[in-house]
Enzyme design. Structure first.
Site, PDB file in Angstrom:
ATOM      1  N   GLY A  31       0.676  -0.862  -0.082  1.00 20.85           N
ATOM      2  CA  GLY A  31      -0.385  -0.333   0.074  1.00 20.85           C
ATOM      3  C   GLY A  31       0.966   1.223  -0.177  1.00 20.85           C
ATOM      4  O   GLY A  31       1.471   1.513  -0.684  1.00 20.85           O
ATOM      5  N   HIS A  37       4.618   2.454  -8.132  1.00 21.68           N
ATOM      6  CA  HIS A  37       3.779   1.255  -8.139  1.00 21.68           C
ATOM      7  C   HIS A  37       2.749   1.256  -9.395  1.00 21.68           C
ATOM      8  O   HIS A  37       2.566  -0.624  -9.990  1.00 21.68           O
ATOM      9  CB  HIS A  37       2.823   1.156  -7.024  1.00 21.68           C
ATOM     10  CG  HIS A  37       3.634   0.730  -5.449  1.00 21.68           C
ATOM     11  ND1 HIS A  37       3.786   2.164  -5.002  1.00 21.68           N
ATOM     12  CD2 HIS A  37       3.697  -0.140  -5.276  1.00 21.68           C
ATOM     13  CE1 HIS A  37       4.505   1.576  -3.619  1.00 21.68           C
ATOM     14  NE2 HIS A  37       4.488   0.359  -3.569  1.00 21.68           N
ATOM     15  N   GLN A  61       7.747  -8.283   8.084  1.00 23.07           N
ATOM     16  CA  GLN A  61       9.058  -8.439   7.213  1.00 23.07           C
ATOM     17  C   GLN A  61       9.607  -6.821   8.403  1.00 23.07           C
ATOM     18  O   GLN A  61      10.362  -6.359   7.906  1.00 23.07           O
ATOM     19  CB  GLN A  61       8.811  -7.988   6.248  1.00 23.07           C
ATOM     20  CG  GLN A  61       7.708  -7.501   6.250  1.00 23.07           C
ATOM     21  CD  GLN A  61       7.984  -7.106   4.222  1.00 23.07           C
ATOM     22  OE1 GLN A  61       6.637  -7.882   3.818  1.00 23.07           O
ATOM     23  NE2 GLN A  61       8.523  -6.333   3.468  1.00 23.07           N
ATOM     24  N   GLU A 148      12.882  -2.886 -10.241  1.00 23.50           N
ATOM     25  CA  GLU A 148      13.949  -3.436  -8.885  1.00 23.50           C
ATOM     26  C   GLU A 148      14.440  -2.639  -7.690  1.00 23.50           C
ATOM     27  O   GLU A 148      15.693  -2.484  -7.256  1.00 23.50           O
ATOM     28  CB  GLU A 148      14.675  -2.728 -10.222  1.00 23.50           C
ATOM     29  CG  GLU A 148      14.704  -4.140 -11.313  1.00 23.50           C
ATOM     30  CD  GLU A 148      15.239  -4.151 -12.063  1.00 23.50           C
ATOM     31  OE1 GLU A 148      16.195  -2.882 -12.904  1.00 23.50           O
ATOM     32  OE2 GLU A 148      15.787  -5.230 -13.486  1.00 23.50           O
ATOM     33  N   SER A 186       8.032   4.732  -0.985  1.00 21.69           N
ATOM     34  CA  SER A 186       6.385   5.475   0.350  1.00 21.69           C
ATOM     35  C   SER A 186       6.677   6.100   2.090  1.00 21.69           C
ATOM     36  O   SER A 186       6.123   6.152   2.742  1.00 21.69           O
ATOM     37  CB  SER A 186       5.413   4.085   0.662  1.00 21.69           C
ATOM     38  OG  SER A 186       4.834   3.288  -0.055  1.00 21.69           O
ATOM     39  N   ARG A 187       8.278   5.584   1.688  1.00 19.28           N
ATOM     40  CA  ARG A 187       9.071   5.863   2.796  1.00 19.28           C
ATOM     41  C   ARG A 187       9.313   7.181   2.604  1.00 19.28           C
ATOM     42  O   ARG A 187       9.851   8.710   3.835  1.00 19.28           O
ATOM     43  CB  ARG A 187       9.760   5.093   3.751  1.00 19.28           C
ATOM     44  CG  ARG A 187       9.354   3.895   4.450  1.00 19.28           C
ATOM     45  CD  ARG A 187      10.280   3.175   4.828  1.00 19.28           C
ATOM     46  NE  ARG A 187      10.459   2.094   5.691  1.00 19.28           N
ATOM     47  CZ  ARG A 187      10.076   0.684   5.416  1.00 19.28           C
ATOM     48  NH1 ARG A 187      10.235   0.382   4.196  1.00 19.28           N
ATOM     49  NH2 ARG A 187       9.645  -0.018   5.739  1.00 19.28           N
TER      50      ARG A 187
END
Length: 280
Positions: A31, A37, A61, A148, A186-187
């Site tokens: 998400g 994405h 994870q 990748e 996302s971070r």
């Protein structure tokens, strides 16, 4: 686009998508979706193929001191993006479906999991391999697409699929980047106003080192220059390493090589990698 949260309904949905001989392509995600994405969705959209995306923030994870609790969750925005991108089905399993009471199975992929992020984040790739194997069993795709940017993750999944005779085509999609070169992640939303402009030092340092190595310059010198540039930008380095692109072991100039790095700026840990051309 169908949005499904029940395993029974998922299997019915997959059966429907396969009607007429369609193939199934899976794009697993956690998400907080972005253009990276969407590039995976676009790559998966082939004639005669139906695209399934999954969203599951996988607790297995994340380490004890990592960012599971604050990992961004944007269900409405994610659903809208996937629908607009032409995704056919969204699988959003609850935690109790993925890890029911008494769950006791762990998938571990030796070798490619051992160094780099495997060393920095013990148990991380066991969590990745376990959840991806579950998603593969649930969706039963013909193909799956991964970015990748998470290059070690891609290598782990390829090894698992090969070793376990899963018969799934695994495709790596090139890293998508901001205009200044920072890999989409996302971070990245964790970066504050002072950290964001300095974060670009990561792809730039890798780019300089990759070009130097491709020209045949000393590898250790090139890696040290990259490390110094990152430290000067305020990064704390986990690793900057040149590896064999398939095994992630000792590189050989006659084979594809990859330059991988992970480093933290402020509280945000970023990863990136670049292919290194062979030197003749």
């Amino acid at each position: 686009m169908q949005t499904i949260r029940s395993l029974d309904l998922l299997r019915d949905g997959i059966t429907g998508l396969r009607e007429g001989g369609n193939r199934i392509a899976l794009v697993p995600t956690m998400g907080a979706l972005h253009a990276g994405h969407m590039a995976l969705i676009e790559a998966a959209k082939r004639p005669g193929t139906r695209v399934v995306a999954s969203i599951f923030v996988n607790p297995k994870q994340f380490g004890a001191n990592e960012d599971l609790s604050r990992y961004p969750r944007k269900e409405l925005a994610d659903t809208r993006m996937l629908s607009e991108a032409g995704c056919d089905l969204l699988w959003m399993p609850p935690v109790e479906t993925m890890y029911p009471p008494g769950f006791a199975t762990n998938i571990s992929v030796a070798g490619v999991s051992d160094g780099l992020d495997g060393a920095a984040r013990p148990g991380h790739f066991d969590g990745v391999a376990t959840v991806v194997s579950k998603l593969f069993n649930q969706v039963r795709p013909d193909a799956a697409y991964f970015g990748e940017k998470d290059f070690q993750q891609l290598a782990v999944i390829r090894r698992m699929v090969l070793d376990l005779d899963m018969g799934i085509e695994i495709t790596g999609v090139p890293t998508q980047r901001e205009d200044d070169g920072l890999a989409l992640s996302s971070r990245n939303i964790y970066l504050d106003e002072s950290e964001r402009p300095r974060a670009v030092a990561l792809p730039r340092a890798l780019g300089v080192a990759a070009k130097a190595i491709a020209k045949g310059e000393d590898v250790d010198t090139a890696l040290n220059i990259a490390r110094e540039a990152l430290i000067a930008a305020g990064f704390e380095i986990d690793y900057v390493e040149l590896v064999d692109a398939e095994t992630l072991g000792v590189p050989d100039a006659s084979r594809e090589r990859r330059l991988l790095a992970a480093a933290k700026i402020g509280t945000t840990r970023l990863i990136d990698n670049l292919a290194v051309e062979g030197h003749q």
